[in-house]
Scaffold this motif. Sequence first.
Motif, PDB file in Angstrom:
ATOM      1  N   LYS A  28      25.371  36.061  39.191  1.00 13.26           N
ATOM      2  CA  LYS A  28      26.076  35.528  39.869  1.00 13.26           C
ATOM      3  C   LYS A  28      27.652  35.370  39.799  1.00 13.26           C
ATOM      4  O   LYS A  28      28.245  34.368  40.390  1.00 13.26           O
ATOM      5  N   PRO A  30      31.469  36.442  40.473  1.00 13.89           N
ATOM      6  CA  PRO A  30      32.271  36.964  41.642  1.00 13.89           C
ATOM      7  C   PRO A  30      32.237  38.268  41.935  1.00 13.89           C
ATOM      8  O   PRO A  30      32.393  39.148  40.815  1.00 13.89           O
ATOM      9  N   CYS A  38      25.732  43.290  46.434  1.00 16.36           N
ATOM     10  CA  CYS A  38      25.040  42.434  47.198  1.00 16.36           C
ATOM     11  C   CYS A  38      24.065  42.835  48.116  1.00 16.36           C
ATOM     12  O   CYS A  38      24.263  44.094  48.563  1.00 16.36           O
ATOM     13  N   ASP A  66      19.012  28.009  45.580  1.00 18.37           N
ATOM     14  CA  ASP A  66      20.666  28.157  45.391  1.00 18.37           C
ATOM     15  C   ASP A  66      20.769  29.586  46.110  1.00 18.37           C
ATOM     16  O   ASP A  66      20.045  30.602  45.633  1.00 18.37           O
ATOM     17  N   TYR A  68      24.035  32.266  46.622  1.00 20.09           N
ATOM     18  CA  TYR A  68      25.476  32.862  46.535  1.00 20.09           C
ATOM     19  C   TYR A  68      25.698  33.963  47.384  1.00 20.09           C
ATOM     20  O   TYR A  68      25.067  34.900  47.593  1.00 20.09           O
ATOM     21  N   THR A  71      32.243  36.218  47.722  1.00 24.22           N
ATOM     22  CA  THR A  71      33.556  35.398  47.112  1.00 24.22           C
ATOM     23  C   THR A  71      34.926  36.397  47.456  1.00 24.22           C
ATOM     24  O   THR A  71      36.003  35.780  47.408  1.00 24.22           O
ATOM     25  N   GLN A 114      30.257  30.390  50.806  1.00 29.20           N
ATOM     26  CA  GLN A 114      30.288  31.058  49.846  1.00 29.20           C
ATOM     27  C   GLN A 114      28.963  30.841  48.709  1.00 29.20           C
ATOM     28  O   GLN A 114      28.785  31.572  47.860  1.00 29.20           O
ATOM     29  N   ARG A 115      28.523  29.483  48.787  1.00 33.18           N
ATOM     30  CA  ARG A 115      27.704  29.140  47.935  1.00 33.18           C
ATOM     31  C   ARG A 115      26.955  27.652  48.542  1.00 33.18           C
ATOM     32  O   ARG A 115      27.719  26.895  48.825  1.00 33.18           O
ATOM     33  N   THR A 117      23.359  25.091  47.656  1.00 32.60           N
ATOM     34  CA  THR A 117      22.504  24.473  47.102  1.00 32.60           C
ATOM     35  C   THR A 117      21.609  23.606  47.962  1.00 32.60           C
ATOM     36  O   THR A 117      22.011  22.662  48.730  1.00 32.60           O
ATOM     37  N   CYS A 142      24.373  37.582  47.650  1.00 31.10           N
ATOM     38  CA  CYS A 142      24.818  38.048  46.257  1.00 31.10           C
ATOM     39  C   CYS A 142      23.901  37.546  45.354  1.00 31.10           C
ATOM     40  O   CYS A 142      23.476  38.267  44.609  1.00 31.10           O
ATOM     41  N   GLU A 143      23.322  36.507  45.442  1.00 31.65           N
ATOM     42  CA  GLU A 143      22.055  35.946  44.517  1.00 31.65           C
ATOM     43  C   GLU A 143      21.346  34.817  45.118  1.00 31.65           C
ATOM     44  O   GLU A 143      21.994  34.075  45.963  1.00 31.65           O
TER      45      GLU A 143
END
Length: 237
Positions: A28, A30, A38, A66, A68, A71, A114-115, A117, A142-143
């Motif tokens: 996770k 950057p 990714c 979640d 990700y 970034t 960018q993130r 939840t 990315c995750e």
Amino acid sequence: MSSIYDPKVNEGIDYLCCNSAYAIDGDKSPRTGSDFLCAHTAVNVNQQQSWWAVDLQNVYDISVIDIYGRTDCCPDHLANFDVEVIMPACTCNRWNSLDEGVVFHCHYQATASQRITITCPPNTRGRFVRIKRKDMRDIAICEVEVQGDPINSVIESDLSRTAYACGHIGYGYVGPVIGTYVANSDVHCTEMCFTNTACSAAEYDKKTNVCILKGDCTNGTQSSLFQDNNKDVFFIQ
């Protein structure tokens, strides 16, 4: 994943990038530097919307997801998408048949992020999580982390795994043979498949009481089924 972006083709540059597994590698941090670790789809392949999906291997009651994104740049690569939890259909080729399953809509994300939840609504359950754009743009993830509780767990060798079977009565199945046994019923045959992690389908001959455990589809299509009134086949989902 619906497609994979190829930097050599699109940019003339070779770097680590874009495989679907990068979204579940546990990293996770950057994304910086020359490599781009990714998951990244190509743009508008075969006029279909870009998607990424993961098989959780078990059926779960999903609570939180979640996600990700990048970034370093390009937050628009993670925008205008649905997050879906899918209970698969009773079919051989699970990936190409996700839309035939029961789809629980967990969330729609309009703005770039960018993130994020996500808390799914109550009783959101399934085996697959899919992130799918609503437009024809590419998507970069990315995750992904999924939190939930297993449903109908079966204890096997001190490991908990969820499994259920869906059957095709009066059909056999063309698939690689793992083992052949004698069983007293189709239920007994299916139980044998449950306890063999390599088994994807239990084919039971009602006339001879022969149970054949088989692996995944050989050609990836539902045509792997063939009609035979003496047989029943149960796919382990």
